[in-house]
Design a protein around this motif. Structure first.
Motif, PDB file in Angstrom:
ATOM      1  N   SER A 112    -100.832 -56.651 -29.492  1.00 46.49           N
ATOM      2  CA  SER A 112     -99.911 -55.718 -28.831  1.00 46.49           C
ATOM      3  C   SER A 112     -99.091 -56.429 -27.763  1.00 46.49           C
ATOM      4  O   SER A 112     -97.911 -56.129 -27.573  1.00 46.49           O
ATOM      5  N   THR A 113     -99.693 -57.394 -27.046  1.00 47.87           N
ATOM      6  CA  THR A 113     -98.934 -58.115 -26.025  1.00 47.87           C
ATOM      7  C   THR A 113     -97.840 -58.971 -26.652  1.00 47.87           C
ATOM      8  O   THR A 113     -96.719 -59.018 -26.148  1.00 47.87           O
ATOM      9  N   ASP A 114     -98.148 -59.626 -27.751  1.00 48.18           N
ATOM     10  CA  ASP A 114     -97.140 -60.447 -28.421  1.00 48.18           C
ATOM     11  C   ASP A 114     -96.030 -59.585 -29.010  1.00 48.18           C
ATOM     12  O   ASP A 114     -94.853 -59.967 -28.999  1.00 48.18           O
ATOM     13  N   PHE A 115     -96.401 -58.402 -29.510  1.00 50.83           N
ATOM     14  CA  PHE A 115     -95.404 -57.514 -30.105  1.00 50.83           C
ATOM     15  C   PHE A 115     -94.410 -57.041 -29.052  1.00 50.83           C
ATOM     16  O   PHE A 115     -93.196 -57.037 -29.275  1.00 50.83           O
ATOM     17  N   LYS A 175     -93.684 -58.541 -26.248  1.00 46.94           N
ATOM     18  CA  LYS A 175     -92.875 -59.677 -25.821  1.00 46.94           C
ATOM     19  C   LYS A 175     -91.678 -59.864 -26.739  1.00 46.94           C
ATOM     20  O   LYS A 175     -90.553 -60.141 -26.291  1.00 46.94           O
ATOM     21  N   ASP A 176     -91.906 -59.695 -28.056  1.00 42.81           N
ATOM     22  CA  ASP A 176     -90.808 -59.852 -29.013  1.00 42.81           C
ATOM     23  C   ASP A 176     -89.801 -58.719 -28.875  1.00 42.81           C
ATOM     24  O   ASP A 176     -88.580 -58.938 -28.943  1.00 42.81           O
ATOM     25  N   VAL A 177     -90.292 -57.479 -28.703  1.00 40.35           N
ATOM     26  CA  VAL A 177     -89.392 -56.323 -28.613  1.00 40.35           C
ATOM     27  C   VAL A 177     -88.531 -56.403 -27.359  1.00 40.35           C
ATOM     28  O   VAL A 177     -87.318 -56.130 -27.398  1.00 40.35           O
ATOM     29  N   SER A 183     -87.989 -59.131 -25.581  1.00 39.73           N
ATOM     30  CA  SER A 183     -87.425 -60.477 -25.401  1.00 39.73           C
ATOM     31  C   SER A 183     -87.812 -61.054 -24.043  1.00 39.73           C
ATOM     32  O   SER A 183     -86.980 -61.502 -23.254  1.00 39.73           O
ATOM     33  N   SER A 184     -89.091 -60.994 -23.739  1.00 38.20           N
ATOM     34  CA  SER A 184     -89.587 -61.487 -22.468  1.00 38.20           C
ATOM     35  C   SER A 184     -90.911 -62.205 -22.691  1.00 38.20           C
ATOM     36  O   SER A 184     -91.695 -61.829 -23.568  1.00 38.20           O
ATOM     37  N   ASN A 185     -91.142 -63.260 -21.926  1.00 34.18           N
ATOM     38  CA  ASN A 185     -92.390 -64.000 -22.009  1.00 34.18           C
ATOM     39  C   ASN A 185     -93.466 -63.455 -21.072  1.00 34.18           C
ATOM     40  O   ASN A 185     -94.583 -63.978 -21.042  1.00 34.18           O
ATOM     41  N   GLY A 238     -94.352 -57.829 -21.985  1.00 35.46           N
ATOM     42  CA  GLY A 238     -92.924 -57.787 -21.726  1.00 35.46           C
ATOM     43  C   GLY A 238     -92.591 -57.320 -20.332  1.00 35.46           C
ATOM     44  O   GLY A 238     -91.436 -57.072 -19.998  1.00 35.46           O
TER      45      GLY A 238
END
Length: 238
Positions: free
Chosen positions: A6-9, A11-13, A15-17, A21
């Protein structure tokens, strides 16, 4: 707990590292609401809490500094007294009262919160919470600002029975219906030992009224309505 997926998802949505997000907020009273660990020890429960999660070090803790509920309405003296009481409760929760401890500590309770009459403490409690109750029993606003909290249902029943004696009217006894529902019958019979009237009438649990209800004319009654489940109880005057 949050998963790494969920954290990686997020971040992609977004656009933040940043973690999630940078857009996820956790809320709640962590002093009272703890995770449930089946057959877990105190250490297991602490390890399962949010503060022990791997993402906790990357979270920012925000604290509310002004309690709007306590500062709105009422005289300024009452507001200040409520603030002091709220701060005292908060200090207990944060282990700022009674010194360092390992789970057991002695706490000094303010004198204005103590009932020092050891012979009849219940009557002194009524005098403090419900002064001149017989003169104000018909005032609908009188009971809105007063309540007695108790840790168990047994103590609630004891306090209600004692307070009922203050009213001069005659007591009226109401009994709940203890007939077994027809859906419990198997092939037209039912095991009376499993559903005896003594067992049904002795049930005492949160959310259910007792089998016997004692009332008097002029005694206030609190009615609770459940939004998800409707409870219907029948009483018959004895």
């Amino acid at each position: 707990m949050a998963s790494r997926l969920s954290t990686d998802f997020l971040k992609d949505v977004l656009s933040s590292n940043l973690l999630f997000g940078g857009k996820v907020v956790f809320g709640g009273d962590f002093r009272q609401i703890l995770p449930v660990v089946q057959k877990g020890t105190r250490q297991d429960i602490v390890n399962a809490s949010l503060c022990s999660c791997y993402i906790w070090s990357e979270c920012s803790v925000l604290r509310l500094t002004k309690n709007l509920r306590l500062t709105m309405g009422g005289p300024s003296s009452d507001v200040e007294e409520t603030k002091l009481f709220a701060k005292w409760l908060l200090d207990i929760g944060e282990d700022n009262v009674g010194g360092s401890n390992d789970g057991v500590a002695m706490i000094d309770i303010p004198d204005d919160l103590l009932i020092k009459d050891s012979l009849d403490p219940i009557s002194k409690l009524f005098d403090f919470v419900y002064p001149d109750i017989l003169l104000n029993c018909e005032n609908q606003h009188y009971f809105q600002d007063r309540a007695i909290l108790a840790p168990t249902n047994e103590i609630v029943d004891e306090i209600n029975d004692s307070l009922l004696k203050f009213f001069p009217a005659d007591e009226v006894e109401y009994l709940s219906s203890d007939t077994i529902c027809s859906s419990e019958y198997i092939n037209g019979t039912v095991d009376a030992a499993l559903y005896s009237p003594e067992l049904l009438n002795g049930l005492r649990m949160s959310g259910l009224p007792n089998h016997k209800l004692m009332l008097k004319v002029g005694v206030p009654v609190m009615l609770l309505r459940y939004s998800t489940i409707n409870y219907i109880f029948g009483y018959s005057c004895s």
